[in-house]
Design an enzyme around this catalytic site. Structure first.
Site, PDB file in Angstrom:
ATOM      1  N   HIS A  93       0.879  -1.405  -0.163  1.00 47.58           N
ATOM      2  CA  HIS A  93      -0.160   0.059  -0.443  1.00 47.58           C
ATOM      3  C   HIS A  93       0.951   1.543  -0.104  1.00 47.58           C
ATOM      4  CE1 HIS A  93      -2.589   2.648   1.234  1.00 47.58           C
ATOM      5  NE2 HIS A  93      -3.585   2.285   0.992  1.00 47.58           N
ATOM      6  N   GLU A 165      -4.081   2.295  -6.916  1.00 47.14           N
ATOM      7  CA  GLU A 165      -4.296   3.242  -6.859  1.00 47.14           C
ATOM      8  C   GLU A 165      -3.199   4.750  -6.814  1.00 47.14           C
ATOM      9  OE1 GLU A 165      -6.269   1.668  -3.064  1.00 47.14           O
ATOM     10  OE2 GLU A 165      -4.568   0.916  -2.011  1.00 47.14           O
TER      11      GLU A 165
HETATM   12  C1  PEP Z   1      -6.715   3.130   0.041  1.00 44.51           C
HETATM   13  O1  PEP Z   1      -5.560   3.748   1.312  1.00 44.51           O
HETATM   14  O2  PEP Z   1      -6.692   2.537   0.180  1.00 44.51           O
HETATM   15  C2  PEP Z   1      -7.975   3.849  -0.772  1.00 44.51           C
HETATM   16  C3  PEP Z   1      -7.952   3.728  -1.563  1.00 44.51           C
HETATM   17  O3  PEP Z   1      -8.194   5.401   0.455  1.00 44.51           O
HETATM   18  P1  PEP Z   1      -9.547   5.629   0.292  1.00 44.51           P
HETATM   19  O4  PEP Z   1     -10.263   5.415  -0.353  1.00 44.51           O
HETATM   20  O5  PEP Z   1     -10.016   7.031   2.126  1.00 44.51           O
HETATM   21  O6  PEP Z   1      -8.938   7.055  -1.056  1.00 44.51           O
END
Ligand code: PEP
Length: 256
Positions: A93, A165
Site C-alpha cells: 500500500h 491506486e
Molecule cells: C486506500 O488507502 O487504499 C484508499 C483507497 O483510500 P480512500 O478510499 O480513502 O481514498
C-alpha cells in the site's frame, strides 16, 4: 470473474468497534456468490473477527504481513501466523511505501510469503502526483508491477490481485483529486499489457485488477464499469457502514 469489494480500515476502530461494525454488516449482507466482500481491520482485531465472520458472506484481509515465517523480527506478524485467519492481504500500500519506507524488493518478498502461506496478496501499485506530472506514470506502473511480482511464477500469478491506486487519488493524500474513468481505463490497460508481457495473455486475463482512490457510493458504479476493472479497494468510505453496504449493492446491480 468475481467482483471484489475490499474495505481497508487502516488504523481505525478498536477491536470492540470493529466487532460491532462487523455484526451490523453481516446482518445486512446476503450471500453474494459472484462478489467477494472483504474487510481489512487492524492486525489486532483479525483473530477475534475471524471467529465472528460468516465466510460465506465475507472474508478478512490483513493490511500487512512480514516476509519471514518466524524468527527474531521484533514487532512483526508473519503470513504463516496469518494463515487460516485471513484469505487476503494488502501488500505494498502507498502508505507503507511512502510513510514506512517499503520498497519493491521487500514488497516482492511479502507477495511471495503470502502466496507460500495460502493468503492472496492484493498488490497495490500507483504513481504519485508528481510522477504523473512528470509523465512517469507508465514507468512507475511497469516498475512496481515487475518489482512486486519478481518472485511470482507462471503457476502462481492466478493467486494474485492487483490494485491500481494512484496516490494522488487516495482520500488521505493532501488535496486528493478524483480519478476519471478514462485515466483509470488507461492505467488498467497498461497493467494488463504488462501482465501479458510477463505471463502471457491467457494467464494475465485471470488476474483481477481493482481500483482504489476516494471511492464512495456515488462514484462506485462508474468505476466498476471501467473496462478491465474487477473491483474496488476502499479506504475512508469503508469506515461508514451505510456507504460500504451501498457500494456492495451497487456492485451487485452493476455486475448482474
Ligand atoms: C486506500 O488507502 O487504499 C484508499 C483507497 O483510500 P480512500 O478510499 O480513502 O481514498
Amino acid at each position: 470473474m468475481k467482483t471484489y469489494i475490499v474495505g481497508n480500515w487502516k488504523l481505525n476502530f478498536t477491536v470492540g468497534e470493529a466487532s460491532i461494525y462487523l455484526h451490523k454488516l453481516l446482518k445486512s449482507l446476503p450471500i453474494y456468490r459472484d462478489i467477494d466482500v472483504v474487510v481489512a481491520p487492524s492486525l489486532l482485531a483479525l483473530q477475534p473477527l475471524s471467529l465472528q465472520i460468516d465466510r460465506h458472506k465475507m472474508k478478512l484481509a490483513a493490511q500487512n504481513g512480514f516476509y519471514q515465517d518466524y524468527g527474531a523480527y521484533t514487532g512483526e506478524v508473519s503470513f504463516s501466523q496469518l494463515r487460516g485467519i485471513v484469505d487476503y492481504a494488502i501488500v505494498g500500500h502507498s502508505e507503507r511505501r511512502y510513510i514506512l519506507g517499503e520498497d519493491d524488493k521487500m514488497i516482492a518478498k511479502k507477495v511471495d510469503a503470502a502466496i507460500r502461506n495460502k493468503v492472496t496478496p492484493i498488490l497495490c501499485i500507483g504513481e504519485t502526483e508528481s510522477e504523473r506530472a512528470f509523465g512517469e506514470t507508465s514507468d512507475v506502473i511497469k516498475d512496481q508491477l515487475a518489482g512486486g511480482l519478481r518472485e511470482v511464477s507462471d503457476d502462481e500469478i492466478d493467486k494474485v490481485i492487483i490494485a491500481y491506486e494512484p496516490v494522488w487519488a487516495i482520500s488521505s493524500t493532501k488535496a486528493a483529486k478524483i480519478a476519471t474513468p478514462d485515466e483509470i481505463a488507461d492505467a488498467v490497460k497498461l497493467i494488463r499489457k504488462c501482465l501479458a508481457d510477463m505471463y502471457g495473455v491467457k494467464l494475465a486475463d485471470k488476474v483481477p485488477v481493482l481500483f482504489g482512490g476516494s471511492v464512495n457510493s456515488s462514484n462506485a458504479g462508474g468505476y466498476l464499469t471501467v473496462p478491465g476493472v474487477n473491483g474496488l479497494l476502499i479506504g475512508g468510505a469503508s469506515l461508514i457502514l451505510n456507504e460500504f453496504v451501498d457500494i456492495i449493492d451497487t456492485a451487485k446491480r452493476v455486475r448482474s
